[in-house]
Design an enzyme around this catalytic site. Structure first.
Site, PDB file in Angstrom:
ATOM      1  N   LYS A   1      -8.236   7.041   7.172  1.00 12.41           N
ATOM      2  CA  LYS A   1      -9.138   6.297   6.264  1.00 12.41           C
ATOM      3  C   LYS A   1     -10.416   6.855   6.063  1.00 12.41           C
ATOM      4  O   LYS A   1     -11.029   6.782   5.033  1.00 12.41           O
ATOM      5  CB  LYS A   1      -9.368   4.553   6.785  1.00 12.41           C
TER       6      LYS A   1
ATOM      7  N   GLY B   1       1.061  -7.899   0.629  1.00 11.78           N
ATOM      8  CA  GLY B   1      -0.188  -7.748   1.109  1.00 11.78           C
ATOM      9  C   GLY B   1      -1.341  -7.778   0.028  1.00 11.78           C
ATOM     10  O   GLY B   1      -1.296  -8.200  -1.046  1.00 11.78           O
TER      11      GLY B   1
ATOM     12  N   TYR C   1      -5.290   5.861  12.465  1.00 14.62           N
ATOM     13  CA  TYR C   1      -5.348   4.974  11.464  1.00 14.62           C
ATOM     14  C   TYR C   1      -7.022   5.361  10.849  1.00 14.62           C
ATOM     15  O   TYR C   1      -6.958   5.614   9.687  1.00 14.62           O
ATOM     16  CB  TYR C   1      -5.001   3.515  11.756  1.00 14.62           C
TER      17      TYR C   1
ATOM     18  N   GLY D   1       2.446   0.698  -2.776  1.00 14.57           N
ATOM     19  CA  GLY D   1       2.254  -0.600  -1.950  1.00 14.57           C
ATOM     20  C   GLY D   1       2.146  -1.959  -2.363  1.00 14.57           C
ATOM     21  O   GLY D   1       1.541  -2.644  -1.900  1.00 14.57           O
TER      22      GLY D   1
HETATM   23  P1  NAD Z   1       1.211  -4.418   4.111  1.00 12.44           P
HETATM   24  O1  NAD Z   1       1.821  -3.992   5.146  1.00 12.44           O
HETATM   25  O2  NAD Z   1       1.038  -5.806   3.774  1.00 12.44           O
HETATM   26  O3  NAD Z   1       1.446  -3.674   2.768  1.00 12.44           O
HETATM   27  C1  NAD Z   1       1.831  -2.008   2.870  1.00 12.44           C
HETATM   28  C2  NAD Z   1       2.527  -1.780   1.839  1.00 12.44           C
HETATM   29  O4  NAD Z   1       2.858  -0.329   1.886  1.00 12.44           O
HETATM   30  C3  NAD Z   1       4.060  -2.324   1.833  1.00 12.44           C
HETATM   31  O5  NAD Z   1       4.508  -3.104   0.699  1.00 12.44           O
HETATM   32  C4  NAD Z   1       4.927  -1.194   2.612  1.00 12.44           C
HETATM   33  O6  NAD Z   1       6.188  -1.346   2.096  1.00 12.44           O
HETATM   34  C5  NAD Z   1       4.345   0.059   1.827  1.00 12.44           C
HETATM   35  N1  NAD Z   1       4.651   0.987   2.397  1.00 12.44           N
HETATM   36  C6  NAD Z   1       4.627   1.471   3.699  1.00 12.44           C
HETATM   37  N2  NAD Z   1       4.994   2.707   3.982  1.00 12.44           N
HETATM   38  C7  NAD Z   1       5.439   3.053   2.897  1.00 12.44           C
HETATM   39  C8  NAD Z   1       5.864   4.303   2.244  1.00 12.44           C
HETATM   40  N3  NAD Z   1       6.311   5.168   3.118  1.00 12.44           N
HETATM   41  N4  NAD Z   1       6.121   4.700   0.957  1.00 12.44           N
HETATM   42  C9  NAD Z   1       6.172   3.698   0.149  1.00 12.44           C
HETATM   43  N5  NAD Z   1       5.372   2.529   0.219  1.00 12.44           N
HETATM   44  C10 NAD Z   1       5.081   2.174   1.626  1.00 12.44           C
HETATM   45  O7  NAD Z   1      -0.378  -3.747   4.270  1.00 12.44           O
HETATM   46  P2  NAD Z   1      -1.813  -4.425   3.873  1.00 12.44           P
HETATM   47  O8  NAD Z   1      -2.584  -5.120   4.862  1.00 12.44           O
HETATM   48  O9  NAD Z   1      -1.710  -5.174   2.410  1.00 12.44           O
HETATM   49  O10 NAD Z   1      -2.492  -2.956   3.491  1.00 12.44           O
HETATM   50  C11 NAD Z   1      -2.698  -2.416   2.187  1.00 12.44           C
HETATM   51  C12 NAD Z   1      -3.706  -1.365   2.259  1.00 12.44           C
HETATM   52  O11 NAD Z   1      -5.005  -1.716   2.722  1.00 12.44           O
HETATM   53  C13 NAD Z   1      -3.319  -0.225   3.228  1.00 12.44           C
HETATM   54  O12 NAD Z   1      -3.524   1.126   3.035  1.00 12.44           O
HETATM   55  C14 NAD Z   1      -4.182  -0.537   4.605  1.00 12.44           C
HETATM   56  O13 NAD Z   1      -4.467   0.278   5.488  1.00 12.44           O
HETATM   57  C15 NAD Z   1      -5.380  -1.023   3.773  1.00 12.44           C
HETATM   58  N6  NAD Z   1      -6.197  -2.046   4.637  1.00 12.44           N
HETATM   59  C16 NAD Z   1      -5.684  -3.033   5.082  1.00 12.44           C
HETATM   60  C17 NAD Z   1      -6.695  -3.716   5.959  1.00 12.44           C
HETATM   61  C18 NAD Z   1      -6.335  -5.258   6.310  1.00 12.44           C
HETATM   62  O14 NAD Z   1      -7.019  -5.909   7.166  1.00 12.44           O
HETATM   63  N7  NAD Z   1      -5.145  -5.638   5.867  1.00 12.44           N
HETATM   64  C19 NAD Z   1      -7.919  -3.390   6.077  1.00 12.44           C
HETATM   65  C20 NAD Z   1      -8.371  -2.269   5.730  1.00 12.44           C
HETATM   66  C21 NAD Z   1      -7.661  -1.451   4.840  1.00 12.44           C
END
Ligand code: NAD
Length: 253
Positions: free
Chosen positions: A153, A12, A149, A8
């Site tokens: 987690k 983000g 979700y 990922g």
């Molecule tokens: P984002 O959508 O910006 O990035 C997620 C990345 O995961 C993307 O680059 C996407 O291409 C990749 N991805 C998705 N499906 C995929 C697959 N099948 N195979 C390979 N790669 C894949 O999201 P983010 O907000 O940066 O989240 C990153 C992590 O942090 C996630 O696990 C999310 O659950 C966790 N998280 C985010 C938040 C938040 O508020 N943003 C809060 C808690 C946890």
């Protein structure tokens, strides 16, 4: 210089962590659907095997760190897809690369969430931990995206805690971060979602410290957790959420 793999890493939080690790002089191997060193779909067994094989090829001497960060938010309609990416896309990769991590006494930082202890279906979480496809399928029939979700987690955090002693015996430190609401392309999509948008805006307004998280906040924590200064930190879930979890669950930690 450490060798660290991250999934990922194209967007983000993952992109911020990737950049931070590069700025620190580490070698970073990125797995993502696009814009990555290894382009693989972590929602499938075949994609996870492709990712593991690519990392193995790129890090023959071992891995100092693995950060499974790829994830999907709860507004996605395909509940199996959320499950497969968030939980199995993380756990299976850690399992597949355990020997590479042991070779360098490496560490893993899983991406849980401060939604992990919130409302979910505990049968779903138990089915994930038991690796029961039937149990997962049955639980999903009565669930909606946000509880799927948070369930994935919670299962990630609990998987990490269950496996901490065994991995530590191999010299591998498992930890997780539990970000609160962090401004990324993922949360922008959810904030604009007709079903969840208003609830999300109210949730953000209630963050005690008075602002949403930034991807750099998560990179700060991961920088520390993968460093040698964190060598005794093992099995921890670190909430990085401006005080939200403390506000909602003051008596649990
Ligand atoms: P984002 O959508 O910006 O990035 C997620 C990345 O995961 C993307 O680059 C996407 O291409 C990749 N991805 C998705 N499906 C995929 C697959 N099948 N195979 C390979 N790669 C894949 O999201 P983010 O907000 O940066 O989240 C990153 C992590 O942090 C996630 O696990 C999310 O659950 C966790 N998280 C985010 C938040 C938040 O508020 N943003 C809060 C808690 C946890």
């Amino acid at each position: 210089m450490k060798t660290i793999a991250i999934t990922g890493g194209a967007s983000g939080i993952g992109a911020a962590i990737k950049q931070r690790l590069l700025d620190l002089g580490h070698r970073v191997i990125v797995v993502d659907l696009n814009d990555a060193d290894i382009e693989a779909d972590l929602s499938t067994d075949a994609g996870r095997q492709l990712a593991a094989a690519g990392i193995r090829e790129a890090a023959k001497d071992g891995l100092d760190g693995l950060i499974p960060c790829a994830g999907l938010a709860g507004h996605m309609p395909d509940l199996q897809l959320i499950t497969q990416v968030n939980y199995f896309g993380s756990v299976r990769l850690v399992e597949a690369l355990r020997d590479l991590l042991a070779a360098k006494r490496g560490c893993v930082v899983l991406l849980s969430s401060n939604s992990a202890p919130m409302d979910t279906n505990l049968d779903f979480v138990e089915a994930l931990l038991a690796d029961s496809a039937d149990g997962i399928g049955t639980a999903l029939e009565s669930m909606e995206g946000q509880t799927v979700y948070s369930g994935t987690k919670q299962a990630l955090a609990r998987w990490m805690r269950h496996h901490t002693p065994g991995y530590a015996a191999d010299g591998i430190r498992l930890n997780a971060i539990a970000p609160g609401y962090t401004e990324t392309p993922m949360t922008a999509a959810v904030a604009n979602d007709p079903t969840y948008g208003d609830a999300i805006k109210a949730f953000v307004a209630s963050i005690p410290i008075g602002r949403p998280g930034a991807p750099a906040d998560m990179a700060d924590a991961v920088e520390f957790l993968i460093s040698d200064k964190a060598s005794f930190i093992c099995g921890s879930v670190l909430f990085i959420d401006g005080g939200h979890d403390a506000m909602l669950r003051p008596d649990q930690f």
